[in-house]
Design a protein around this motif. Structure first.
Motif, short mmCIF file in Angstrom:
data_model
loop_
_atom_site.label_atom_id
_atom_site.label_comp_id
_atom_site.label_asym_id
_atom_site.label_seq_id
_atom_site.Cartn_x
_atom_site.Cartn_y
_atom_site.Cartn_z
N MET A 1 0.79 -1.22 -0.02
CA MET A 1 -0.02 0.27 -0.14
C MET A 1 0.65 1.24 0.10
SD MET A 1 -1.21 0.17 3.84
CE MET A 1 -1.64 1.99 3.80
N ALA A 2 0.31 2.42 -0.37
CA ALA A 2 1.12 3.64 -0.61
C ALA A 2 1.38 4.04 0.95
CB ALA A 2 0.19 4.55 -1.15
N GLY A 3 2.56 4.53 1.12
CA GLY A 3 3.32 5.28 2.19
C GLY A 3 2.76 6.56 2.38
N PRO A 66 -3.16 2.89 -2.21
CA PRO A 66 -3.27 4.10 -1.41
C PRO A 66 -3.35 3.96 0.14
CG PRO A 66 -5.30 4.19 -2.60
CD PRO A 66 -4.72 2.90 -3.33
N GLY A 67 -4.10 2.62 0.58
CA GLY A 67 -4.21 2.62 1.83
C GLY A 67 -5.04 3.66 2.39
N THR A 68 -4.81 4.47 3.57
CA THR A 68 -5.61 5.10 4.26
C THR A 68 -5.41 6.55 3.62
OG1 THR A 68 -3.91 5.41 5.84
CG2 THR A 68 -5.48 4.02 6.30
N GLY A 69 -4.54 6.84 2.64
CA GLY A 69 -4.79 8.09 1.86
C GLY A 69 -3.73 9.17 2.21
N ASN A 70 -2.67 8.58 2.93
CA ASN A 70 -1.43 9.92 3.45
C ASN A 70 -0.75 10.38 2.15
OD1 ASN A 70 -1.93 9.55 6.39
ND2 ASN A 70 -0.95 7.55 5.97
N LEU A 71 -0.33 9.64 1.13
CA LEU A 71 0.35 9.90 -0.01
C LEU A 71 -0.79 10.41 -1.04
CD1 LEU A 71 2.59 10.30 -1.82
CD2 LEU A 71 2.60 8.00 -2.36
N CYS A 125 2.49 7.89 -12.46
CA CYS A 125 2.27 7.03 -11.53
C CYS A 125 3.02 7.22 -10.46
CB CYS A 125 2.36 5.57 -12.09
SG CYS A 125 1.95 4.17 -10.82
N VAL A 126 2.69 7.33 -9.14
CA VAL A 126 3.50 7.44 -7.87
C VAL A 126 2.80 6.36 -6.95
CG1 VAL A 126 4.19 9.11 -6.31
CG2 VAL A 126 3.60 9.91 -8.52
N ALA A 127 3.77 5.64 -6.47
CA ALA A 127 3.19 4.54 -5.76
C ALA A 127 4.12 3.88 -4.95
CB ALA A 127 2.21 3.66 -6.53
N ASN A 128 3.75 3.19 -3.70
CA ASN A 128 4.40 2.44 -2.66
C ASN A 128 3.70 1.29 -2.74
OD1 ASN A 128 5.92 1.21 -0.89
ND2 ASN A 128 4.68 2.41 0.90
N ILE A 129 4.12 0.30 -3.50
CA ILE A 129 3.36 -1.09 -3.93
C ILE A 129 3.80 -2.27 -3.06
CG2 ILE A 129 3.26 -0.20 -6.20
CD1 ILE A 129 5.46 -2.50 -6.94
N PHE A 155 10.35 0.22 -4.52
CA PHE A 155 10.39 -1.07 -4.72
C PHE A 155 11.29 -1.66 -3.40
CE2 PHE A 155 9.88 -0.06 -9.23
CZ PHE A 155 8.94 -1.02 -9.75
N GLN A 156 11.27 -2.95 -3.32
CA GLN A 156 12.34 -3.55 -2.35
C GLN A 156 13.95 -3.23 -3.06
OE1 GLN A 156 11.72 -7.85 -1.90
NE2 GLN A 156 14.00 -8.03 -1.37
N ARG A 157 14.71 -2.94 -2.32
CA ARG A 157 15.69 -2.25 -2.67
C ARG A 157 16.71 -3.23 -3.81
NH1 ARG A 157 19.41 1.45 -2.61
NH2 ARG A 157 21.72 1.18 -2.61
N GLU A 158 16.63 -4.50 -3.51
CA GLU A 158 17.60 -5.31 -4.51
C GLU A 158 16.73 -5.48 -6.08
OE1 GLU A 158 19.02 -9.83 -5.10
OE2 GLU A 158 18.52 -9.03 -3.03
N PHE A 159 15.50 -5.41 -5.85
CA PHE A 159 14.73 -5.41 -7.19
C PHE A 159 14.97 -4.07 -7.90
CE2 PHE A 159 11.02 -4.44 -9.93
CZ PHE A 159 10.74 -5.51 -10.44
#
Length: 355
Positions: A1-3, A66-71, A125-129, A155-159
């Motif tokens: 979810m988005a941070g 988006p989760g709860t919508g902070n971003l 597109c802007v997202a924390n997936i 993304f996960q850092r290694e990815f």
């Protein structure tokens, strides 16, 4: 979810923001680490991500998870409108509650799986997936038409480092080659795991992806067929890779099929699949963290003949292509996109295909 920035809820809401009893809650909603639900607790990072996204006031923004919508709140302030795709119905209800006064023309909430949804038009597109969908989502976005301007994704850092890796880098792999064929990719910033609540087990990175128009007359299925074979043992010489019995068997089968169809030797298979569909499907075949990892076998262990005259003849045909382009002693881990293009062209001219 988005941070995003942790909202300071009153304690009776069960918030984690200012003294709630459970660090995995926000606004009465429990977050599930198994579903990739992690929110940013550092408001400065949210501001930095939005700033580095380069959002224009006229932009339609796609936010995934988006989760709860902070971003979401920050994105609404920066662009023309936001399209938020959220799978969790609890989060959808929270978004509707939080932004209940926002006009539908400003915020559109889509409840569903982003990998299965038909995405509408968007500029950026802007997202924390959720990290488990990194590969399929990346190629779903790259297959989207019309092309968008950019995607800024956590993304996960290694990815992330695989996405931006260059020839000769340890993490350079099939994912690197295919992504960079379709987009300009750049690393924006590293994000430590302690910036999230609940904290994931890995560090993260924010990456910018700018799609490019695909090469004309490129059969993407053929391209990936070649790259897949080359990166199966990326640190071996191409001469060793193309001596493998399984590789020779596959290529000879394609070769005989082409001959049976009476296609000229320097012809090509007709690409009946839309390129955008081929690109989108690529994410499912790549996987997220197992691309192009060499198993450490010795070159000599892979030098296997088919054991019959026909197989031997075809083997010599394949190796002659490598010798013609001076590829026999080269390794996939050090080849550029131009090198792979040249190699594919030489194989196709010899009637050898990979799809």
């Amino acid at each position: 979810m988005a941070g995003g920035k942790i909202r300071k809820e009153k304690s009776h809401r069960g918030s984690a923001g200012t003294g709630g009893t459970n660090p995995h809650y926000q606004g009465g909603i429990q977050f599930h680490k198994s579903k990739g639900q992690h929110i940013l607790k550092n408001p400065m990072l949210v501001d930095t991500i939005v700033e580095k996204s380069g959002i224009k006031p006229t932009d339609v923004i796609l936010e995934i998870g988006p989760g709860t919508g902070n971003l979401t709140k920050k994105l609404l302030e920066a662009g023309k409108s936001v399209i938020a795709v959220e799978l969790d119905p609890r989060m959808v209800l929270e978004l509707q509650r939080r932004f209940q006064g926002t006009p539908p023309s400003k915020l559109k909430i889509i409840q569903g799986d982003v990998l299965k949804c038909d995405l509408p038009y968007f500029d950026i597109c802007v997202a924390n997936i959720p990290y488990q969908i990194s590969s399929p989502l990346t190629f779903k976005l790259l297959s989207h038409r019309p092309l968008f301007r950019a995607a800024v994704i956590m993304f996960q850092r290694e990815f992330a480092m695989r996405l931006v890796a260059q020839p000769g880098d340890t993490l350079y792999c099939r994912l690197s080659v295919n992504t960079q064929l379709l987009a300009r990719v750049s690393h924006l910033l590293k994000v430590g795991r302690n910036n999230f609540r609940p904290p994931p087990k890995v560090d993260s990175s924010v990456v910018r992806i700018e799609p490019m128009k695909p090469f004309q007359n490129l059969n993407f299925k053929e391209w990936d067929g070649l790259v897949r074979i080359c990166f199966n043992r990326k640190n071996k010489t191409l001469g060793a890779i193309f001596r493998q019995k399984t590789v020779l068997s596959l290529l000879e089968k394609n070769y005989k099929t082409l001959q049976a169809l009476q296609i000229p030797e320097n012809g090509s298979f007709e690409d009946t699949v839309d390129m955008s569909l081929a690109v989108s499907a690529l994410g499912d075949t790549l996987g997220d963290m197992s691309m192009g990892i060499d198993d450490g076998d010795d070159d000599n262990e892979m030098d296997m003949d088919d054991g019959d005259a026909k197989g031997s003849d075809f083997k010599e045909k394949v190796l002659s292509v490598l010798k013609q382009g001076k590829f026999e002693d080269k390794r996939s881990s050090k080849l550029t996109q131009v090198d792979f293009m040249h190699l594919l062209s030489l194989f196709n001219k010899a009637g050898i295909h990979f799809s």
